[in-house]
Design an enzyme around this catalytic site. Structure first.
Site, PDB file in Angstrom:
ATOM      1  N   HIS A 165     -42.187  16.328 -33.669  1.00  0.00           N
ATOM      2  CA  HIS A 165     -41.411  15.937 -32.486  1.00  0.00           C
ATOM      3  C   HIS A 165     -40.320  16.974 -32.174  1.00  0.00           C
ATOM      4  O   HIS A 165     -39.125  16.681 -32.238  1.00  0.00           O
ATOM      5  CB  HIS A 165     -40.766  14.577 -32.800  1.00  0.00           C
ATOM      6  N   GLU A 203     -44.326  18.060 -28.263  1.00  0.00           N
ATOM      7  CA  GLU A 203     -44.721  17.544 -29.572  1.00  0.00           C
ATOM      8  C   GLU A 203     -46.236  17.623 -29.753  1.00  0.00           C
ATOM      9  O   GLU A 203     -46.983  17.211 -28.853  1.00  0.00           O
ATOM     10  CB  GLU A 203     -44.258  16.092 -29.686  1.00  0.00           C
TER      11      GLU A 203
HETATM   12  O1  TA6 Z   1     -41.393  11.603 -27.924  1.00  0.00           O
HETATM   13  C1  TA6 Z   1     -41.164  10.707 -26.909  1.00  0.00           C
HETATM   14  C2  TA6 Z   1     -40.568   9.423 -27.454  1.00  0.00           C
HETATM   15  O2  TA6 Z   1     -41.562   8.576 -27.939  1.00  0.00           O
HETATM   16  C3  TA6 Z   1     -39.750   8.797 -26.336  1.00  0.00           C
HETATM   17  O3  TA6 Z   1     -40.361   7.617 -25.826  1.00  0.00           O
HETATM   18  C4  TA6 Z   1     -38.397   8.538 -26.998  1.00  0.00           C
HETATM   19  O4  TA6 Z   1     -38.377   7.258 -27.599  1.00  0.00           O
HETATM   20  C5  TA6 Z   1     -38.345   9.665 -28.010  1.00  0.00           C
HETATM   21  O5  TA6 Z   1     -39.653   9.683 -28.551  1.00  0.00           O
HETATM   22  C6  TA6 Z   1     -37.252   9.560 -29.037  1.00  0.00           C
HETATM   23  O6  TA6 Z   1     -37.560   8.583 -29.987  1.00  0.00           O
HETATM   24  P1  TA6 Z   1     -36.465   8.273 -31.140  1.00  0.00           P
HETATM   25  O7  TA6 Z   1     -37.022   7.143 -31.934  1.00  0.00           O
HETATM   26  O8  TA6 Z   1     -36.296   9.525 -31.949  1.00  0.00           O
HETATM   27  O9  TA6 Z   1     -35.205   7.935 -30.397  1.00  0.00           O
END
Ligand code: TA6
Length: 276
Positions: free
Chosen positions: A144, A243
């Site tokens: 991510h 990601e």
């Molecule tokens: O990568 C996209 C995502 O799934 C978004 O929907 C947002 O929730 C982001 O990840 C961040 O997630 P987190 O749990 O790290 O706040």
């Protein structure tokens, strides 16, 4: 600073928290308001999502993005090559994650190995998961990555043209390059390389990958970011998440003793030649 630039990782979540490429400076965003407490999600760098993404395929699982990023991984070794490249290797087993919230939702004997290889012009990540049990299991995963950009509203992501994606539960097809006028939260089914352009930072980052059928592109936009306490004030436009993973219909099923590797390579180059 080595020829591979400046970098940092932490055992919690096997998270890369810094990668400064020579001639380009910080390549990763870490929020000024990030929570650095061990065992909590750190906003920035490269969080590792495993064994599910978000709330999982049925949107029922917590913690968000699985327990791997909240667990203390074992640092196996750090190796520097004669040319100054540095490879850091971590591993995680259910025993190490036994105290992490969510482990009880994935009762499978797995062994995960994660390597981060820093070179003068690239960062290469590989996540390998092996099924050490006697029955199949299925998992999701994603690296991510929070890429630092000077202004996301001037940033484009190329390479996802005509690819299918879902956004907030609705299916779409990407038209042209991805741009950022507001919140973008898209899960593409795509195995293609992508290029992130950051004109204000005079750089492009190319993301090439193998063993990955999903690409996520995310920026919360100013309004949603203002509700997220661990995104620093005024920082919503200073990053784009691109990601590489295997999510939803692209989740990975392993038979006993079978393994799977997801690899991604980030290479950075100037948009305009750097004059010296
Ligand atoms: O990568 C996209 C995502 O799934 C978004 O929907 C947002 O929730 C982001 O990840 C961040 O997630 P987190 O749990 O790290 O706040």
């Amino acid at each position: 600073m080595t020829p591979a630039g400046a970098f940092a990782t932490r055992a919690w979540g096997a998270q890369v928290t810094q990668w400064d490429a020579p001639g380009h400076g910080p390549m990763l965003y870490v929020s000024s308001a990030a929570n650095h407490t061990p065992g909590t999600a750190l906003r920035g760098g490269i969080p590792l999502c495993f064994p599910w993404f978000g709330k999982g395929p049925d949107a029922l699982l917590t913690p968000s993005h699985g327990f791997a990023r909240l667990s203390e991984w074992n640092l196996v070794d750090t190796v520097e090559s004669p040319t100054g490249d540095v490879t850091v290797t971590f591993e995680l087993t259910p025993t190490q994650a036994s105290a992490t919230d969510g482990i009880q939702l994935f009762p499978h004997p797995f062994h995960a190995t994660y390597t981060a290889a820093f070179t003068a012009e690239s960062l290469e990540l590989t996540l390998t998961v092996v099924n050490q049990g006697d029955s199949d299991f299925t998992f999701e995963e994603a690296l991510h990555t929070y890429f630092a950009v000077s202004d996301v509203t001037e940033t484009t992501v190329l390479g996802l043209e005509d690819e299918p994606y879902t956004e907030h539960g609705t299916n779409h097809t990407q038209e042209g390059s991805v741009t950022f006028a507001g919140e973008v939260d898209r899960v593409y089914s795509s195995m293609r390389a992508v290029t992130i352009t950051d004109p204000g930072g005079n750089k492009t980052v190319t993301v090439t990958k193998s063993g990955s059928r999903s690409t996520v592109v995310w920026n919360p936009g100013q309004e949603l970011a203002s509700t997220m306490p661990d995104i620093g004030d005024g920082e919503w436009n200073r990053f784009v998440c691109v990601e590489s993973g295997n999510i939803g219909p692209n989740a990975v099923t392993l038979k006993p003793q079978q393994g799977h590797s997801l690899s991604v390579r980030y290479t950075v180059s100037p948009i305009e030649p750097i004059t010296v």
